[in-house]
Scaffold this active site. Structure first.
Site, PDB file in Angstrom:
ATOM      1  N   ARG A 127       0.801  -1.186   0.495  1.00  0.00           N
ATOM      2  CA  ARG A 127      -0.146  -0.005   0.062  1.00  0.00           C
ATOM      3  C   ARG A 127       1.000   1.254   0.087  1.00  0.00           C
ATOM      4  O   ARG A 127       2.099   1.720   1.034  1.00  0.00           O
ATOM      5  CB  ARG A 127      -0.831  -0.090   1.208  1.00  0.00           C
ATOM      6  CG  ARG A 127      -1.242   1.185   1.762  1.00  0.00           C
ATOM      7  CD  ARG A 127      -2.683   1.393   0.551  1.00  0.00           C
ATOM      8  NE  ARG A 127      -3.771  -0.203   0.607  1.00  0.00           N
ATOM      9  CZ  ARG A 127      -4.259  -0.441  -0.659  1.00  0.00           C
ATOM     10  NH1 ARG A 127      -4.372   0.410  -1.774  1.00  0.00           N
ATOM     11  NH2 ARG A 127      -5.545  -1.589  -0.684  1.00  0.00           N
TER      12      ARG A 127
ATOM     13  N   ARG B  35       1.475  -6.516  -9.421  1.00  0.00           N
ATOM     14  CA  ARG B  35       2.195  -5.728  -7.890  1.00  0.00           C
ATOM     15  C   ARG B  35       2.389  -7.304  -6.909  1.00  0.00           C
ATOM     16  O   ARG B  35       2.906  -6.986  -6.007  1.00  0.00           O
ATOM     17  CB  ARG B  35       0.458  -5.267  -8.145  1.00  0.00           C
ATOM     18  CG  ARG B  35      -0.650  -5.844  -7.579  1.00  0.00           C
ATOM     19  CD  ARG B  35      -1.418  -4.552  -7.291  1.00  0.00           C
ATOM     20  NE  ARG B  35      -2.350  -5.028  -7.220  1.00  0.00           N
ATOM     21  CZ  ARG B  35      -3.900  -4.374  -6.040  1.00  0.00           C
ATOM     22  NH1 ARG B  35      -3.264  -3.646  -5.563  1.00  0.00           N
ATOM     23  NH2 ARG B  35      -4.731  -4.897  -5.983  1.00  0.00           N
TER      24      ARG B  35
ATOM     25  N   HIS C   5       0.355   2.995 -10.610  1.00  0.00           N
ATOM     26  CA  HIS C   5      -0.722   3.876  -9.338  1.00  0.00           C
ATOM     27  C   HIS C   5       0.144   4.871  -8.405  1.00  0.00           C
ATOM     28  O   HIS C   5       0.087   4.317  -7.459  1.00  0.00           O
ATOM     29  CB  HIS C   5      -1.774   2.168  -9.233  1.00  0.00           C
ATOM     30  CG  HIS C   5      -2.693   1.786  -7.940  1.00  0.00           C
ATOM     31  ND1 HIS C   5      -2.805   3.752  -7.168  1.00  0.00           N
ATOM     32  CD2 HIS C   5      -3.475   1.207  -8.321  1.00  0.00           C
ATOM     33  CE1 HIS C   5      -4.307   3.080  -6.640  1.00  0.00           C
ATOM     34  NE2 HIS C   5      -4.439   2.807  -7.582  1.00  0.00           N
TER      35      HIS C   5
ATOM     36  N   ASP D  26     -12.901   8.890  -6.617  1.00  0.00           N
ATOM     37  CA  ASP D  26     -12.196   7.659  -7.108  1.00  0.00           C
ATOM     38  C   ASP D  26     -12.857   8.131  -8.701  1.00  0.00           C
ATOM     39  O   ASP D  26     -14.121   7.503  -8.840  1.00  0.00           O
ATOM     40  CB  ASP D  26     -13.021   6.457  -6.794  1.00  0.00           C
ATOM     41  CG  ASP D  26     -11.843   5.310  -6.894  1.00  0.00           C
ATOM     42  OD1 ASP D  26     -11.218   5.337  -7.819  1.00  0.00           O
ATOM     43  OD2 ASP D  26     -12.068   4.501  -6.518  1.00  0.00           O
TER      44      ASP D  26
ATOM     45  N   GLU E 250      -2.520   8.617 -11.839  1.00  0.00           N
ATOM     46  CA  GLU E 250      -2.256   7.082 -11.607  1.00  0.00           C
ATOM     47  C   GLU E 250      -2.096   7.517 -13.419  1.00  0.00           C
ATOM     48  O   GLU E 250      -3.431   7.825 -14.133  1.00  0.00           O
ATOM     49  CB  GLU E 250      -3.390   6.134 -11.563  1.00  0.00           C
ATOM     50  CG  GLU E 250      -3.259   5.931 -10.117  1.00  0.00           C
ATOM     51  CD  GLU E 250      -4.256   5.080  -9.610  1.00  0.00           C
ATOM     52  OE1 GLU E 250      -4.832   4.256 -10.643  1.00  0.00           O
ATOM     53  OE2 GLU E 250      -5.302   5.746  -8.543  1.00  0.00           O
TER      54      GLU E 250
HETATM   55  O1  TA6 Z   1      -6.823   3.471  -8.928  1.00  0.00           O
HETATM   56  C1  TA6 Z   1      -8.205   3.568  -8.046  1.00  0.00           C
HETATM   57  C2  TA6 Z   1      -9.113   2.332  -7.548  1.00  0.00           C
HETATM   58  O2  TA6 Z   1      -9.156   1.301  -8.766  1.00  0.00           O
HETATM   59  C3  TA6 Z   1     -10.044   2.358  -6.377  1.00  0.00           C
HETATM   60  O3  TA6 Z   1     -10.791   2.083  -6.567  1.00  0.00           O
HETATM   61  C4  TA6 Z   1      -9.643   1.998  -5.083  1.00  0.00           C
HETATM   62  O4  TA6 Z   1      -9.854   1.098  -4.886  1.00  0.00           O
HETATM   63  C5  TA6 Z   1      -7.549   2.190  -5.559  1.00  0.00           C
HETATM   64  O5  TA6 Z   1      -7.764   1.824  -6.488  1.00  0.00           O
HETATM   65  C6  TA6 Z   1      -7.145   0.823  -4.567  1.00  0.00           C
HETATM   66  O6  TA6 Z   1      -7.117  -0.415  -4.967  1.00  0.00           O
HETATM   67  P1  TA6 Z   1      -6.352  -1.626  -3.745  1.00  0.00           P
HETATM   68  O7  TA6 Z   1      -6.476  -3.198  -5.240  1.00  0.00           O
HETATM   69  O8  TA6 Z   1      -5.051  -1.310  -3.839  1.00  0.00           O
HETATM   70  O9  TA6 Z   1      -7.260  -1.556  -2.610  1.00  0.00           O
END
Ligand code: TA6
Length: 287
Positions: free
Chosen positions: A72, A94, A163, A203, A262
């Site tokens: 994260r 990832r 991202h 988002d 992103e």
């Molecule tokens: O890029 C935005 C997103 O797709 C959101 O919808 C949000 O949930 C985030 O990525 C994080 O996703 P993750 O799978 O890392 O929890």
């Protein structure tokens, strides 16, 4: 994260060492232009700090570095799809172990290339032959390029995202601009004035953003720019309070100091014939 505290396991050059962080192997770059850390798990930039400046990339204080789940913060490489187009969400890159392919350096910085190829494990989730390469250029700016190659005999469709989690002083004093006249949120298209501020969860998939998106960060009194190529969308995400609280790997108030901007192919619309390549890239600069 204090990169100097990580125990060194190998010295690759004057500027690049290998170290360990919990369960993952990390390349540590310490160069006069910038410092950075890059995990082989996920080909994931964990940190980037140009000389004399604050961290540009945000990392969650509760991130899991065990190598068992996606990290994260930093720059997760979402590939070969973005979001919930298939399982696992944001693809398998990832949470895969990448291989160090090359490192080069000069007075302007360090270039690191990591690769991932298809294997029995990837065939379980995506039955295609591929070669993926991440090229990271650490210097005054951070450049990340993701090269996808179809090494099979039949066409493949790919999407994905770099991202990037940006480190900001205060989300309530942050504006992201040059985002274009339309975004998609929860599957619905909306007109956009091209800017967004934050007072709730955001988002959004911006489908007509300019090549360079600007993040005005009044908290740290600085401007970050994110310049993208090979994308068809710029995704802007801040989870705000309730979602942060619900996520085990984010501190409750951590949404206050991050925003994701992103470089994305949001809909798996890149079609690669046998032998074709596609490059998705982002350049992050701090003024
Ligand atoms: O890029 C935005 C997103 O797709 C959101 O919808 C949000 O949930 C985030 O990525 C994080 O996703 P993750 O799978 O890392 O929890």
């Amino acid at each position: 994260m204090d990169v100097n505290q990580l125990p060194t396991t190998a010295v690759l050059s004057d500027y690049v060492t290998v170290c360990e962080l919990d369960g993952i192997k990390v390349l540590r770059v310490i160069h006069p232009k910038a410092t950075a850390t890059i995990s082989l798990f996920g080909a994931h930039v964990l940190s980037f700090q140009p000389s004399g400046k604050k961290d540009v990339i945000w990392m969650s204080e509760k991130a899991d570095f065990s190598g068992n789940k996606a990290i994260r913060g930093g720059i997760p490489v979402c590939w070969p799809w973005f979001g919930k187009a298939a399982e696992p969400s944001h693809g398998f890159a990832r949470s895969s172990e990448w291989t160090l392919n090359e490192h080069r350096e000069n007075e302007n910085g360090v270039i690191i290339s990591l690769t991932l190829a298809d294997s029995p494990d990837t065939h379980d989730v995506w039955p295609h032959a591929f070669h993926a390469e991440i090229i990271m250029e650490v210097g005054d700016t951070l450049k990340v390029g993701l090269v996808s190659t179809n090494t099979g005999n039949t066409p493949i469709l790919v999407g994905g995202a770099l991202h990037t989690y940006l480190n900001i002083g205060d989300i309530s004093k942050t504006t992201v601009s040059q985002l274009g006249n339309e975004y998609i949120a929860a599957g619905v298209r909306h007109p956009s004035g091209g800017n967004t501020e934050f007072d709730q969860e955001v988002d959004r998939i911006y489908t007509h953003a300019e090549e360079t998106v600007v993040v005005e960060d009044l908290g740290y009194q600085r401007r970050l720019t994110v310049t993208n190529h090979g994308h068809n969308a710029v995704v802007v995400w801040n989870p705000w309070k309730d979602l942060s609280i619900s996520m085990g790997d984010m501190a409750d108030n951590s949404y206050e100091t991050m925003v994701c901007v992103e470089s994305a192919v949001h809909d798996r619309s890149v079609s690669l014939e046998a032998g074709d390549k596609h490059i998705l890239s982002t350049v992050i600069a701090c003024q």
